[in-house]
Motif scaffolding. Sequence first.
Motif, mmCIF file in Angstrom:
data_model
loop_
_atom_site.group_PDB
_atom_site.id
_atom_site.type_symbol
_atom_site.label_atom_id
_atom_site.label_comp_id
_atom_site.label_asym_id
_atom_site.label_seq_id
_atom_site.Cartn_x
_atom_site.Cartn_y
_atom_site.Cartn_z
ATOM 1 N N GLN A 174 0.823 -1.207 0.000
ATOM 2 C CA GLN A 174 0.000 0.000 0.000
ATOM 3 C C GLN A 174 0.861 1.263 0.000
ATOM 4 O OE1 GLN A 174 -3.185 0.029 2.879
ATOM 5 N NE2 GLN A 174 -3.916 -1.993 2.248
ATOM 6 N N LEU A 175 1.985 1.230 0.714
ATOM 7 C CA LEU A 175 2.906 2.376 0.705
ATOM 8 C C LEU A 175 3.436 2.623 -0.704
ATOM 9 C CD1 LEU A 175 4.858 4.525 1.859
ATOM 10 C CD2 LEU A 175 6.349 2.642 2.567
ATOM 11 N N VAL A 176 3.871 1.578 -1.384
ATOM 12 C CA VAL A 176 4.391 1.725 -2.745
ATOM 13 C C VAL A 176 3.290 2.237 -3.673
ATOM 14 C CG1 VAL A 176 5.320 0.472 -4.741
ATOM 15 C CG2 VAL A 176 6.252 0.049 -2.449
ATOM 16 N N ASP A 177 2.073 1.736 -3.531
ATOM 17 C CA ASP A 177 0.962 2.231 -4.351
ATOM 18 C C ASP A 177 0.710 3.718 -4.107
ATOM 19 O OD1 ASP A 177 0.623 -0.296 -5.427
ATOM 20 O OD2 ASP A 177 -1.217 -0.746 -4.290
ATOM 21 N N ALA A 178 0.742 4.135 -2.838
ATOM 22 C CA ALA A 178 0.527 5.552 -2.515
ATOM 23 C C ALA A 178 1.664 6.402 -3.088
ATOM 24 C CB ALA A 178 0.416 5.738 -1.001
ATOM 25 N N ALA A 179 2.896 5.924 -2.954
ATOM 26 C CA ALA A 179 4.043 6.660 -3.503
ATOM 27 C C ALA A 179 3.949 6.758 -5.020
ATOM 28 C CB ALA A 179 5.343 5.981 -3.083
ATOM 29 N N ASP A 180 3.509 5.701 -5.647
ATOM 30 C CA ASP A 180 3.335 5.718 -7.101
ATOM 31 C C ASP A 180 2.307 6.775 -7.493
ATOM 32 O OD1 ASP A 180 3.626 4.918 -9.798
ATOM 33 O OD2 ASP A 180 2.036 3.414 -9.591
ATOM 34 N N ALA A 181 1.197 6.814 -6.778
ATOM 35 C CA ALA A 181 0.145 7.784 -7.084
ATOM 36 C C ALA A 181 0.642 9.223 -6.919
ATOM 37 C CB ALA A 181 -1.070 7.536 -6.189
ATOM 38 N N LEU A 182 1.456 9.470 -5.892
ATOM 39 C CA LEU A 182 1.929 10.832 -5.632
ATOM 40 C C LEU A 182 3.060 11.276 -6.553
ATOM 41 C CD1 LEU A 182 1.987 11.181 -1.748
ATOM 42 C CD2 LEU A 182 0.678 12.554 -3.360
ATOM 43 N N THR A 183 3.867 10.341 -7.022
ATOM 44 C CA THR A 183 5.078 10.729 -7.763
ATOM 45 C C THR A 183 5.008 10.484 -9.265
ATOM 46 O OG1 THR A 183 6.158 8.567 -7.437
ATOM 47 C CG2 THR A 183 6.520 10.257 -5.734
ATOM 48 N N ALA A 184 3.989 9.785 -9.736
ATOM 49 C CA ALA A 184 3.934 9.351 -11.143
ATOM 50 C C ALA A 184 4.072 10.499 -12.132
ATOM 51 C CB ALA A 184 2.646 8.578 -11.404
ATOM 52 N N ASP A 185 3.429 11.602 -11.875
ATOM 53 C CA ASP A 185 3.435 12.705 -12.842
ATOM 54 C C ASP A 185 4.183 13.935 -12.349
ATOM 55 O OD1 ASP A 185 1.893 11.286 -14.731
ATOM 56 O OD2 ASP A 185 0.061 11.761 -13.612
ATOM 57 N N GLU A 186 4.956 13.782 -11.267
ATOM 58 C CA GLU A 186 5.687 14.926 -10.709
ATOM 59 C C GLU A 186 7.171 14.802 -11.053
ATOM 60 O OE1 GLU A 186 7.023 18.089 -9.678
ATOM 61 O OE2 GLU A 186 4.872 17.914 -9.277
ATOM 62 N N PRO A 187 7.713 15.751 -11.823
ATOM 63 C CA PRO A 187 9.123 15.662 -12.212
ATOM 64 C C PRO A 187 10.103 16.195 -11.166
ATOM 65 C CG PRO A 187 8.092 17.528 -13.299
ATOM 66 C CD PRO A 187 7.004 16.807 -12.542
ATOM 67 N N ASP A 188 9.622 16.872 -10.125
ATOM 68 C CA ASP A 188 10.538 17.478 -9.161
ATOM 69 C C ASP A 188 10.971 16.451 -8.115
ATOM 70 O OD1 ASP A 188 11.564 20.323 -8.187
ATOM 71 O OD2 ASP A 188 11.038 19.094 -6.442
ATOM 72 N N ALA A 189 12.256 16.160 -8.068
ATOM 73 C CA ALA A 189 12.794 15.148 -7.160
ATOM 74 C C ALA A 189 12.584 15.511 -5.694
ATOM 75 C CB ALA A 189 14.284 14.934 -7.446
ATOM 76 N N VAL A 190 12.793 16.781 -5.343
ATOM 77 C CA VAL A 190 12.650 17.195 -3.946
ATOM 78 C C VAL A 190 11.195 17.038 -3.488
ATOM 79 C CG1 VAL A 190 12.840 19.131 -2.334
ATOM 80 C CG2 VAL A 190 14.648 18.716 -4.009
ATOM 81 N N ALA A 191 10.264 17.442 -4.320
ATOM 82 C CA ALA A 191 8.846 17.279 -3.976
ATOM 83 C C ALA A 191 8.519 15.808 -3.777
ATOM 84 C CB ALA A 191 7.961 17.888 -5.064
ATOM 85 N N ASN A 192 9.029 14.960 -4.650
ATOM 86 C CA ASN A 192 8.750 13.533 -4.532
ATOM 87 C C ASN A 192 9.364 12.940 -3.268
ATOM 88 O OD1 ASN A 192 7.150 13.417 -6.811
ATOM 89 N ND2 ASN A 192 8.838 12.874 -8.157
ATOM 90 N N MET A 193 10.599 13.300 -2.954
ATOM 91 C CA MET A 193 11.224 12.795 -1.732
ATOM 92 C C MET A 193 10.471 13.278 -0.494
ATOM 93 S SD MET A 193 15.340 12.832 -2.433
ATOM 94 C CE MET A 193 15.418 14.372 -3.340
ATOM 95 N N ALA A 194 10.040 14.530 -0.499
ATOM 96 C CA ALA A 194 9.320 15.083 0.648
ATOM 97 C C ALA A 194 8.008 14.336 0.881
ATOM 98 C CB ALA A 194 9.068 16.575 0.444
ATOM 99 N N ASN A 195 7.249 14.135 -0.178
ATOM 100 C CA ASN A 195 5.982 13.419 -0.027
ATOM 101 C C ASN A 195 6.197 11.966 0.380
ATOM 102 O OD1 ASN A 195 3.744 15.081 -0.250
ATOM 103 N ND2 ASN A 195 3.815 15.110 -2.477
ATOM 104 N N VAL A 196 7.220 11.319 -0.164
ATOM 105 C CA VAL A 196 7.463 9.920 0.191
ATOM 106 C C VAL A 196 7.941 9.808 1.636
ATOM 107 C CG1 VAL A 196 8.869 7.889 -0.315
ATOM 108 C CG2 VAL A 196 7.755 9.128 -2.174
ATOM 109 N N ALA A 197 8.753 10.736 2.112
ATOM 110 C CA ALA A 197 9.158 10.714 3.521
ATOM 111 C C ALA A 197 7.924 10.807 4.421
ATOM 112 C CB ALA A 197 10.136 11.848 3.823
ATOM 113 N N ALA A 198 6.986 11.676 4.060
ATOM 114 C CA ALA A 198 5.749 11.801 4.836
ATOM 115 C C ALA A 198 4.923 10.516 4.767
ATOM 116 C CB ALA A 198 4.935 12.991 4.343
ATOM 117 N N LEU A 199 4.870 9.908 3.592
ATOM 118 C CA LEU A 199 4.148 8.636 3.462
ATOM 119 C C LEU A 199 4.760 7.548 4.328
ATOM 120 C CD1 LEU A 199 3.427 8.313 -0.368
ATOM 121 C CD2 LEU A 199 1.731 8.563 1.465
#
Length: 165
Positions: A18-43
């Motif tokens: 479920q964590l990987v699915d949530a991370a996939d949903a949040l990062t799939a269309d976002e090109p910014d690495a910092v934004a993706n790392m920040a959201n995944v850390a929160a997840l």
Amino acid sequence: MYDFQPETGLDTAERYRQLVDAADALTADEPDAVANMANVAALIREFVPDLNWAGFYRVGEAKSGGRELVLGPFVGRPACIRIPIGAGVCGVAAQSGETQLVEDVHAFPGHIACDAASRSELVVPVVREGEVIAVIDLDSPSPARFSPADAEGLEQLAALLSNRI
């Protein structure tokens, strides 16, 4: 609004799925690495219980030349900003390209104590095209908190993120 939370009573493998699915949903269309790392850390903080720190160290330029790990987005107490490749649990993971599952950080040779409350640690390298580009670091105040199932789940997350951070 995002409201990603795990269901209650899940086994470890399903919680990470479920964590990987949530991370996939949040990062799939976002090109910014910092934004993706920040959201995944929160997840990670939402999905993985009994943590006192979760986040990323990125492979970057050392102040004196060469490469080292540089603090990335995280949740938890303030952390070490720079870690030499090969030093501490994170640096060993970056150098070896292998997951480090440490039951007792005080018994790990060369452990770097950023938070004295940490007792166990799990560090998984994020690899792109055969090169470590970052590590995902989880710390817990409980000894022997992490299992091989945690390592496997975090490795799946790292594989997903390899082209998104």
